[in-house]
Design a protein around this motif. Structure first.
Motif, mmCIF file in Angstrom:
data_model
loop_
_atom_site.group_PDB
_atom_site.id
_atom_site.type_symbol
_atom_site.label_atom_id
_atom_site.label_comp_id
_atom_site.label_asym_id
_atom_site.label_seq_id
_atom_site.Cartn_x
_atom_site.Cartn_y
_atom_site.Cartn_z
ATOM 1 N N TYR A 98 7.675 -47.122 -26.817
ATOM 2 C CA TYR A 98 8.112 -48.010 -25.506
ATOM 3 C C TYR A 98 8.236 -46.754 -24.250
ATOM 4 N N LYS A 99 7.327 -47.126 -23.258
ATOM 5 C CA LYS A 99 7.377 -46.056 -22.391
ATOM 6 C C LYS A 99 8.744 -46.201 -21.408
ATOM 7 N N TYR A 112 13.992 -54.239 -21.591
ATOM 8 C CA TYR A 112 12.872 -53.530 -21.279
ATOM 9 C C TYR A 112 12.683 -53.251 -19.785
ATOM 10 N N MET A 133 9.672 -52.355 -16.603
ATOM 11 C CA MET A 133 8.565 -51.662 -16.390
ATOM 12 C C MET A 133 8.584 -50.779 -15.032
ATOM 13 N N VAL A 136 3.024 -50.968 -10.879
ATOM 14 C CA VAL A 136 2.145 -50.422 -11.512
ATOM 15 C C VAL A 136 0.691 -50.611 -10.580
ATOM 16 N N GLN A 150 -1.297 -47.446 -23.095
ATOM 17 C CA GLN A 150 0.153 -47.187 -22.906
ATOM 18 C C GLN A 150 0.872 -48.537 -23.142
ATOM 19 N N TYR A 168 4.310 -50.788 -22.340
ATOM 20 C CA TYR A 168 5.368 -50.937 -21.497
ATOM 21 C C TYR A 168 6.517 -51.850 -22.348
ATOM 22 N N SER A 225 3.282 -55.886 -23.110
ATOM 23 C CA SER A 225 2.565 -55.584 -21.734
ATOM 24 C C SER A 225 2.115 -54.195 -22.119
#
Length: 216
Positions: free
Chosen positions: A215-216, A32, A34, A38, A4, A6, A10
């Motif tokens: 991008y998550k 961005y 996060m 995590v 994945q 981020y 990352s």
């Protein structure tokens, strides 16, 4: 294994056995964000800059990986290789570590903020790579054509661009980094866009070329 993105540089790698590797956490950066915290078993920092070293974004009893040496935890083995953030042996932006991960029968390489082409010695030390995460945005790292050269140097089956301008970034981010298009052109291979990359030794060939991640 599952990969994945981020944003920025990352990534979260999760092995088939469930080992979670968080690479270059930043917390917040130019648009961005996060999804902190995590949960991680391993946290990797390629260099000590604020957009790559926010280990407080991770939680859990994790192993910190931030030196150019050998590490292992569970089903994952990691090797770090000394490189530079620029083309003048780190005199401008400091050192950088390229990390190689071996897990689930695959070799994954994260270049951090690599700022130069690899030397023959570095190429031999790192070896052939299945999945390469490489910066392509230029100015502070490799640019698109240089990243394509590194992809060829390491004979990467799959390359994932990072550290470039995306729609998630504000105006400053779009000024600081180039888009990924010059990398795609220089690589001259097919590109596949995914939200999450689920890849195995058996399925690797299905993604051969470039994989761009959402991008998550």
């Amino acid at each position: 294994m599952q990969i994945q993105w981020y944003g920025h540089s990352s990534f979260l790698l999760t092995s088939d056995a469930g080992t979670r590797i968080l690479i270059d956490p930043y917390y917040k950066f130019l648009g961005y964000r996060m999804p902190v915290p995590v949960e991680s078993d391993i946290v990797v920092v390629t260099h000590n800059h604020g957009d790559h070293n926010k280990i407080n974004a991770a939680s859990g009893d994790y192993l910190l990986v931030n030196e150019p040496t050998e590490y292992s935890r569970g089903d994952v083995s990691i090797s770090g290789f000394k490189t530079s953030h620029d083309k003048v042996n780190g005199k401008k932006r400091g050192p950088n570590i390229v990390f190689r991960f071996r897990m689930d029968g695959l070799t994954i390489c994260h270049c951090g903020d690599l700022g130069h082409l690899l030397t023959e010695e570095q190429i031999r030390a790192i070896g052939k790579v299945d999945v390469l995460m490489v910066p392509v945005g230029g100015r502070m790292t490799l640019d698109g054509p240089e990243a394509a050269q590194v992809m060829r140097q390491l004979q990467a089956t799959v390359a994932i661009p990072m550290h470039y301008s995306t729609k998630a970034l504000g105006l400053l981010g779009r000024i600081m980094f180039a888009k990924e298009n010059k990398f795609l052109e220089a690589a001259g291979t097919r590109a596949t866009d995914v939200k999450t990359l689920n890849v195995s030794k058996e399925s690797l060939g299905q993604y051969a070329g470039i994989v761009t991640m959402q991008y998550k």
